[in-house]
Enzyme design. Sequence first.
Site, PDB file in Angstrom:
ATOM      1  N   ASP A  67       2.760 -12.999  -4.859  1.00 62.79           N
ATOM      2  CA  ASP A  67       1.992 -11.968  -5.552  1.00 62.79           C
ATOM      3  C   ASP A  67       2.110 -10.710  -4.698  1.00 62.79           C
ATOM      4  O   ASP A  67       1.656 -10.696  -3.545  1.00 62.79           O
ATOM      5  CB  ASP A  67       0.530 -12.421  -5.685  1.00 62.79           C
ATOM      6  CG  ASP A  67      -0.313 -11.397  -6.438  1.00 62.79           C
ATOM      7  OD1 ASP A  67       0.036 -10.199  -6.439  1.00 62.79           O
ATOM      8  OD2 ASP A  67      -1.340 -11.803  -7.017  1.00 62.79           O
ATOM      9  N   SER A 146       9.558   4.945 -12.727  1.00 65.97           N
ATOM     10  CA  SER A 146       9.599   5.089 -14.190  1.00 65.97           C
ATOM     11  C   SER A 146       9.767   6.573 -14.475  1.00 65.97           C
ATOM     12  O   SER A 146       9.475   7.411 -13.620  1.00 65.97           O
ATOM     13  CB  SER A 146       8.269   4.591 -14.780  1.00 65.97           C
ATOM     14  OG  SER A 146       8.080   5.078 -16.092  1.00 65.97           O
ATOM     15  N   TYR A 159      -0.779   4.133 -15.534  1.00 71.09           N
ATOM     16  CA  TYR A 159       0.592   3.681 -15.244  1.00 71.09           C
ATOM     17  C   TYR A 159       1.388   4.828 -14.612  1.00 71.09           C
ATOM     18  O   TYR A 159       2.076   4.652 -13.603  1.00 71.09           O
ATOM     19  CB  TYR A 159       1.242   3.211 -16.543  1.00 71.09           C
ATOM     20  CG  TYR A 159       2.641   2.662 -16.393  1.00 71.09           C
ATOM     21  CD1 TYR A 159       2.868   1.416 -15.821  1.00 71.09           C
ATOM     22  CD2 TYR A 159       3.737   3.399 -16.840  1.00 71.09           C
ATOM     23  CE1 TYR A 159       4.163   0.918 -15.704  1.00 71.09           C
ATOM     24  CE2 TYR A 159       5.031   2.900 -16.726  1.00 71.09           C
ATOM     25  CZ  TYR A 159       5.229   1.664 -16.148  1.00 71.09           C
ATOM     26  OH  TYR A 159       6.514   1.173 -16.032  1.00 71.09           O
ATOM     27  N   LYS A 163       3.221   5.216 -10.912  1.00 73.31           N
ATOM     28  CA  LYS A 163       4.660   5.450 -10.731  1.00 73.31           C
ATOM     29  C   LYS A 163       4.922   6.774 -10.003  1.00 73.31           C
ATOM     30  O   LYS A 163       5.908   6.876  -9.266  1.00 73.31           O
ATOM     31  CB  LYS A 163       5.372   5.399 -12.089  1.00 73.31           C
ATOM     32  CG  LYS A 163       5.324   4.001 -12.745  1.00 73.31           C
ATOM     33  CD  LYS A 163       5.958   2.912 -11.874  1.00 73.31           C
ATOM     34  CE  LYS A 163       6.103   1.587 -12.597  1.00 73.31           C
ATOM     35  NZ  LYS A 163       6.735   0.545 -11.776  1.00 73.31           N
TER      36      LYS A 163
HETATM   37  N1  LIG Z   1      10.813  -2.039 -19.387  1.00 72.51           N
HETATM   38  C1  LIG Z   1      10.675  -0.722 -19.320  1.00 72.51           C
HETATM   39  O1  LIG Z   1      10.845  -0.014 -20.322  1.00 72.51           O
HETATM   40  C2  LIG Z   1      10.328  -0.052 -18.013  1.00 72.51           C
HETATM   41  C3  LIG Z   1      10.422   1.342 -17.947  1.00 72.51           C
HETATM   42  C4  LIG Z   1      10.139   1.952 -16.731  1.00 72.51           C
HETATM   43  C5  LIG Z   1       9.787   1.204 -15.633  1.00 72.51           C
HETATM   44  N2  LIG Z   1       9.701  -0.153 -15.742  1.00 72.51           N
HETATM   45  C6  LIG Z   1       9.322  -0.903 -14.554  1.00 72.51           C
HETATM   46  O2  LIG Z   1      10.295  -1.894 -14.304  1.00 72.51           O
HETATM   47  C7  LIG Z   1       9.680  -3.008 -13.637  1.00 72.51           C
HETATM   48  C8  LIG Z   1      10.017  -4.307 -14.369  1.00 72.51           C
HETATM   49  O3  LIG Z   1       9.483  -4.220 -15.681  1.00 72.51           O
HETATM   50  P1  LIG Z   1       9.939  -5.164 -16.889  1.00 72.51           P
HETATM   51  O4  LIG Z   1      10.040  -4.284 -18.068  1.00 72.51           O
HETATM   52  O5  LIG Z   1      11.065  -6.026 -16.492  1.00 72.51           O
HETATM   53  O6  LIG Z   1       8.590  -6.028 -17.062  1.00 72.51           O
HETATM   54  P2  LIG Z   1       8.362  -7.609 -17.299  1.00 72.51           P
HETATM   55  O7  LIG Z   1       6.918  -7.742 -17.610  1.00 72.51           O
HETATM   56  O8  LIG Z   1       9.357  -8.128 -18.272  1.00 72.51           O
HETATM   57  O9  LIG Z   1       8.675  -8.204 -15.860  1.00 72.51           O
HETATM   58  C9  LIG Z   1       7.836  -7.883 -14.763  1.00 72.51           C
HETATM   59  C10 LIG Z   1       7.956  -8.965 -13.726  1.00 72.51           C
HETATM   60  O10 LIG Z   1       7.047  -8.629 -12.645  1.00 72.51           O
HETATM   61  C11 LIG Z   1       6.310  -9.796 -12.343  1.00 72.51           C
HETATM   62  N3  LIG Z   1       5.003  -9.435 -11.761  1.00 72.51           N
HETATM   63  C12 LIG Z   1       3.956  -8.832 -12.370  1.00 72.51           C
HETATM   64  N4  LIG Z   1       2.923  -8.732 -11.516  1.00 72.51           N
HETATM   65  C13 LIG Z   1       3.332  -9.287 -10.343  1.00 72.51           C
HETATM   66  C14 LIG Z   1       2.709  -9.500  -9.091  1.00 72.51           C
HETATM   67  N5  LIG Z   1       1.433  -9.121  -8.853  1.00 72.51           N
HETATM   68  N6  LIG Z   1       3.426 -10.098  -8.105  1.00 72.51           N
HETATM   69  C15 LIG Z   1       4.717 -10.486  -8.318  1.00 72.51           C
HETATM   70  N7  LIG Z   1       5.352 -10.326  -9.492  1.00 72.51           N
HETATM   71  C16 LIG Z   1       4.655  -9.735 -10.493  1.00 72.51           C
HETATM   72  C17 LIG Z   1       6.150 -10.522 -13.672  1.00 72.51           C
HETATM   73  O11 LIG Z   1       5.812 -11.891 -13.485  1.00 72.51           O
HETATM   74  C18 LIG Z   1       7.536 -10.335 -14.275  1.00 72.51           C
HETATM   75  O12 LIG Z   1       8.443 -11.325 -13.850  1.00 72.51           O
HETATM   76  C19 LIG Z   1       8.184  -2.687 -13.574  1.00 72.51           C
HETATM   77  O13 LIG Z   1       7.868  -2.118 -12.321  1.00 72.51           O
HETATM   78  C20 LIG Z   1       8.019  -1.669 -14.674  1.00 72.51           C
HETATM   79  O14 LIG Z   1       6.892  -0.842 -14.462  1.00 72.51           O
HETATM   80  C21 LIG Z   1       9.962  -0.800 -16.905  1.00 72.51           C
END
Ligand SMILES: NC(=O)c1ccc[n+]([C@@H]2O[C@H](COP(=O)([O-])OP(=O)(O)OC[C@H]3O[C@@H](n4cnc5c(N)ncnc54)[C@H](O)[C@@H]3O)[C@@H](O)[C@H]2O)c1
Length: 263
Positions: A67, A146, A159, A163
């Site tokens: 975590d 992001s 959020y 970021k």
């Molecule tokens: N998908 C998008 O459009 C997008 C856009 C900009 C930024 N992001 C960023 O990219 C990253 C990944 O996002 P995603 O879209 O793959 O999301 P997702 O929810 O599909 O995956 C996120 C992962 O992080 C893990 N996670 C969450 N809280 C946690 C914790 N406390 N400790 C350890 N692991 C933890 C989850 O279990 C999951 O495996 C994030 O930081 C998100 O903010 C995503």
Amino acid sequence: MDIRGKIAVVTGGARGIGRGIAAALAEAGADVVIGDRLDDPGVASAATETIKAVEAAGRRAVAVRCDVTSAADCEALMQKAVSQLGGLHIVCANAGVQSTIPVVDLDLAEWERVLRVNATGTFLTCKAALPHLLAQKQGSIVNMASITGLRGAANMAHYSASKFAVVGFTESLAAEVAKSGVRVNCICPDGVRSDMTLGLLKHHTGIEDDAKADALWTQVSAERAPLGLSVEPSHIGEAVVYLCRADTLTGVALPVTAGAHLA
Ligand SMILES: NC(=O)c1ccc[n+]([C@@H]2O[C@H](COP(=O)([O-])OP(=O)(O)OC[C@H]3O[C@@H](n4cnc5c(N)ncnc54)[C@H](O)[C@@H]3O)[C@@H](O)[C@H]2O)c1
């Protein structure tokens, strides 16, 4: 940096963007340690798929329960990379959470949850990795920010604040450790297909069918982006590989958006 034979840690590597990063790093020749919330059975089974993707590229993979809001977990994660795979060279602080709530309805608990995972989690991940990277005078850290870390967005103040913190932290740490041979960059995606974004799309449209939500995502994101492309986790993985290889880049916040940040 030559990625071949290096050891990479990817937090949040069980699914979504994290899986795309793990697979791209493995294709480039790195072994991968996934740090994620393995005490959740859904996340644990997703992590198994990421391990398969890394192994399919001919590299080693280990999943560790972590975590990122726990300093002890982050330290243990880095130790596992060293003890089980033999080193630590690349760290991708990717774990994150998201919700869309107007500020007037945003309670303190949700503000703190999002800031704690996204901002504090990035700090704790980097802090735990730094002693290893500084000692060997080499390393590449790529944090996941992001596009909302570069400009605000309605209903995403918490959020976006988390970021902006990642971008500021990345630039500051890059300046702090540059002379030690450690580079620190971050990526600023707009929309990327993942469990996070498809979950939000289903929530906001009422669509329950996975295939329908997936098709709508492809259509909407391609229409939104000037390049007419849907950005996939594999594209973010390619950007991470590029930043790891690019020896002259540090303190960069790279938009990977198919041009959506220009729209
Ligand atoms: N998908 C998008 O459009 C997008 C856009 C900009 C930024 N992001 C960023 O990219 C990253 C990944 O996002 P995603 O879209 O793959 O999301 P997702 O929810 O599909 O995956 C996120 C992962 O992080 C893990 N996670 C969450 N809280 C946690 C914790 N406390 N400790 C350890 N692991 C933890 C989850 O279990 C999951 O495996 C994030 O930081 C998100 O903010 C995503």
